[in-house]
Design an enzyme around this catalytic site. Structure first.
Site, PDB file in Angstrom:
ATOM      1  N   TRP A  77     -46.097 -62.609  95.112  1.00 14.23           N
ATOM      2  CA  TRP A  77     -46.898 -61.417  94.815  1.00 14.23           C
ATOM      3  C   TRP A  77     -46.382 -60.712  93.570  1.00 14.23           C
ATOM      4  O   TRP A  77     -47.165 -60.157  92.786  1.00 14.23           O
ATOM      5  CB  TRP A  77     -46.848 -60.448  96.005  1.00 14.23           C
ATOM      6  CG  TRP A  77     -47.546 -59.146  95.741  1.00 14.23           C
ATOM      7  CD1 TRP A  77     -48.866 -58.864  95.898  1.00 14.23           C
ATOM      8  CD2 TRP A  77     -46.941 -57.934  95.238  1.00 14.23           C
ATOM      9  NE1 TRP A  77     -49.130 -57.562  95.544  1.00 14.23           N
ATOM     10  CE2 TRP A  77     -47.957 -56.963  95.133  1.00 14.23           C
ATOM     11  CE3 TRP A  77     -45.640 -57.575  94.886  1.00 14.23           C
ATOM     12  CZ2 TRP A  77     -47.719 -55.675  94.676  1.00 14.23           C
ATOM     13  CZ3 TRP A  77     -45.399 -56.288  94.423  1.00 14.23           C
ATOM     14  CH2 TRP A  77     -46.437 -55.351  94.330  1.00 14.23           C
ATOM     15  N   HIS A  78     -45.068 -60.751  93.359  1.00 11.04           N
ATOM     16  CA  HIS A  78     -44.493 -60.035  92.222  1.00 11.04           C
ATOM     17  C   HIS A  78     -44.869 -60.665  90.895  1.00 11.04           C
ATOM     18  O   HIS A  78     -44.869 -59.977  89.867  1.00 11.04           O
ATOM     19  CB  HIS A  78     -42.970 -59.972  92.346  1.00 11.04           C
ATOM     20  CG  HIS A  78     -42.497 -58.903  93.275  1.00 11.04           C
ATOM     21  ND1 HIS A  78     -42.428 -59.090  94.644  1.00 11.04           N
ATOM     22  CD2 HIS A  78     -42.086 -57.632  93.050  1.00 11.04           C
ATOM     23  CE1 HIS A  78     -41.980 -57.976  95.207  1.00 11.04           C
ATOM     24  NE2 HIS A  78     -41.775 -57.074  94.274  1.00 11.04           N
ATOM     25  N   GLY A  79     -45.151 -61.940  90.874  1.00  8.41           N
ATOM     26  CA  GLY A  79     -45.507 -62.561  89.608  1.00  8.41           C
ATOM     27  C   GLY A  79     -45.773 -64.040  89.752  1.00  8.41           C
ATOM     28  O   GLY A  79     -45.314 -64.685  90.699  1.00  8.41           O
TER      29      GLY A  79
ATOM     30  N   TYR B 215     -42.533 -52.335  86.453  1.00  3.09           N
ATOM     31  CA  TYR B 215     -43.377 -52.879  87.512  1.00  3.09           C
ATOM     32  C   TYR B 215     -44.827 -53.004  87.091  1.00  3.09           C
ATOM     33  O   TYR B 215     -45.648 -53.527  87.859  1.00  3.09           O
ATOM     34  CB  TYR B 215     -43.256 -52.015  88.787  1.00  3.09           C
ATOM     35  CG  TYR B 215     -42.594 -52.778  89.911  1.00  3.09           C
ATOM     36  CD1 TYR B 215     -43.328 -53.266  90.983  1.00  3.09           C
ATOM     37  CD2 TYR B 215     -41.232 -53.024  89.888  1.00  3.09           C
ATOM     38  CE1 TYR B 215     -42.722 -53.966  92.015  1.00  3.09           C
ATOM     39  CE2 TYR B 215     -40.609 -53.721  90.915  1.00  3.09           C
ATOM     40  CZ  TYR B 215     -41.365 -54.181  91.969  1.00  3.09           C
ATOM     41  OH  TYR B 215     -40.747 -54.891  92.973  1.00  3.09           O
TER      42      TYR B 215
END
Length: 492
Positions: free
Chosen positions: A314-316, A489
């Site tokens: 999900w973060h990248g 972020y």
């Protein structure tokens, strides 16, 4: 438009606040509509091309939720709605990653196009997926469209969270808006603290991070540790600073946002770390992924690994994020195994530092541009690239073990301000009270979201000395905003 920009501080925010309170006195429903329109303008200011995407997402999910609430068989509406949201997220966030891997495996020539990532798409998509699932479970009521649109697009949280839940926000939006002096005082104070975290702590540390993590840098031990510790602190103060600013801005409108950080680097074990770091995302992953997978009922370790792997992705869109999530999955599985064998967590005196070191090692992978660089950084932290010391310590050579060099440090400037800022940041993150503890008496966040025991016996109170201190801190931030930088972020 950035929270740490002059255009936001001295143009956008005063206009939005003045319009909100003026309309609140004339016609309260108009004030909510004004705030929703201002939030859409805030998003469109970044890139007008993606404003229709956000608006269509809001319209589609509100329509799907309404149909689901009125239907007897809700699943027939849930599955297409979830598929549409996940397909949208997958295309914009992971299409480049998928095609890059296809080309690498097949040897085909690289594509001539690039999918641009709309800012904040992960946050507003996850917010609406949670709302749809709660509608399916019968836990969400019917809301006016303007309240739902504001819930999704609310500008303090839209770009980088926290991930909001409808049951926390909708009742607040439905209350009659109005001006409250205490809310303004607390909100401005929290905003200034968040701005100071970003401008005075996080931004100066970037000079220690970039060169060390550049591809082909090959840092030696001291450089690798300083660069990784600097990123550890930069990411925390950058993201927690944004969260504080979001909480403070929201409080100006009389709305409380949930807490997103609770001194995570002071955690005694990795399980506690994830209850303190990016708390709204951890809650989402627990309630809407870990529990549906089976939670603690069966295949607990498998569920933990899957949840953390997907949380990393999900973060990248990159293998470094997948490996980072896998590392934390291994940490959590190991911690749960320890509890099963020992019956209790590790002692505080070494459990806290072991947790911090494990988190720092994982951040090295998270920050690296690729797995090769990540492996090189971790190897350098273990001494694989040799050891060098600052040239200023050469006079102490007779007191140090043989073989140490006083040359070879290329990426760290010990004569600048960044290293002292790093030392200050570490002291604050590891030992000082957090924003919630300082303002606990005034409940700056949603109260039930903060259940940690109180460790400090003093809190902020509205006095002249505090007003002067926060005014000077704000002026210090303004004089340091010569180069406006985005929040880390935003790329996730």
């Amino acid at each position: 438009m950035l929270f740490n920009s002059f255009s936001f501080l001295f143009l956008y925010l005063p206009v939005v606040l003045a319009g909100y309170y003026l309309l609140a006195r004339m016609n309260p429903p108009w004030a909510i509509g004004w705030l929703a329109l201002a939030s859409l303008f805030f998003y469109g200011y970044w890139d007008l091309r993606y404003l229709p995407l956000l608006m269509l997402s809001i319209l589609f999910n509100y329509w799907a939720a309404s149909r689901m609430q009125a239907a007897v068989r809700r699943r027939r509406w849930l599955l297409p709605a979830l598929t549409a949201n996940l397909a949208l997220l997958a295309y914009f966030k992971y299409a480049n990653f998928f095609m890059d891997n296809v080309y690498a495996l097949t040897g085909a020539p690289a594509r001539g196009w690039e999918v641009l990532l709309p800012i904040g798409i992960s946050f507003f998509t996850f917010t609406q997926i949670a709302f749809l699932l709660d509608c399916y479970r019968g836990k969400a009521g019917e809301y006016r469209f303007v309240h739902y649109a504001l819930f999704v697009s609310y500008f303090p949280h839209l770009i980088a969270g926290p991930v909001l839940h409808h049951k926390e926000m909708m009742p607040q939006f439905e209350r009659p808006p109005g001006l409250n002096a205490a809310d303004v005082a607390v909100g401005l104070s929290i905003f200034v603290l968040g701005l100071a975290k970003k401008v005075l702590l996080a931004d100066p540390l970037s000079t220690l991070v970039g060169p060390v993590f550049a591809a082909g840098a090959h840092p030696q031990l001291v450089e690798a540790w300083i660069g990784t510790l600097a990123y550890t602190m930069q990411l925390y103060f950058d993201f927690s600073g944004y969260s504080d600013m979001a909480i403070g801005l929201s409080r100006l409108f009389g709305v409380k946002l949930p807490l997103n950080f609770n001194s995570p680097y002071q955690a005694r074990n990795i399980g506690e770390f994830w209850r303190r770091w990016h708390m709204t995302l951890s809650r989402f992953l627990r309630d809407y992924l870990y529990v549906p997978l089976g939670g603690n009922r069966h295949h607990r370790y498998r569920n933990l690994m899957l949840t953390m792997l997907l949380g990393g992705l999900w973060h990248g869109a990159g293998w470094t994020f997948v490996v980072w999530g896998g590392l934390h999955g291994v940490y959590l599985v190991g911690y749960r195994g320890w509890l099963a064998l020992a019956g209790e967590g590790p002692p505080r005196w070494w459990g806290r530092w072991l947790t911090f070191l494990a988190v720092v090692a994982a951040w090295a992978v998270f920050r690296a541009p690729d797995l090769t660089t990540a492996a090189g950084i971790l190897g350098a932290m273990a001494g694989a690239n040799g050891v060098a010391l600052p040239s200023g310590l050469a006079g102490y050579a007779s007191y140090l073990p043989a073989g140490l060099s006083f040359s070879g440090i290329r990426w760290i400037d010990f004569g600048g301000s960044a290293v002292p800022v790093l030392m200050l940041a570490m002291v604050l993150a590891l030992m000082a009270p957090n924003t919630q503890e300082i303002f606990r008496h005034y409940a700056p966040c949603i109260e039930q979201f903060f259940a940690a025991p109180r460790r400090w016996h003093w809190t902020w109170r509205p006095r002249r000395a505090w007003s002067l201190a926060f005014s000077l801190l704000f002026l210090g931030c303004l004089f340091s905003m010569n180069r406006v930088s985005e929040f880390l972020y935003f790329q996730f």
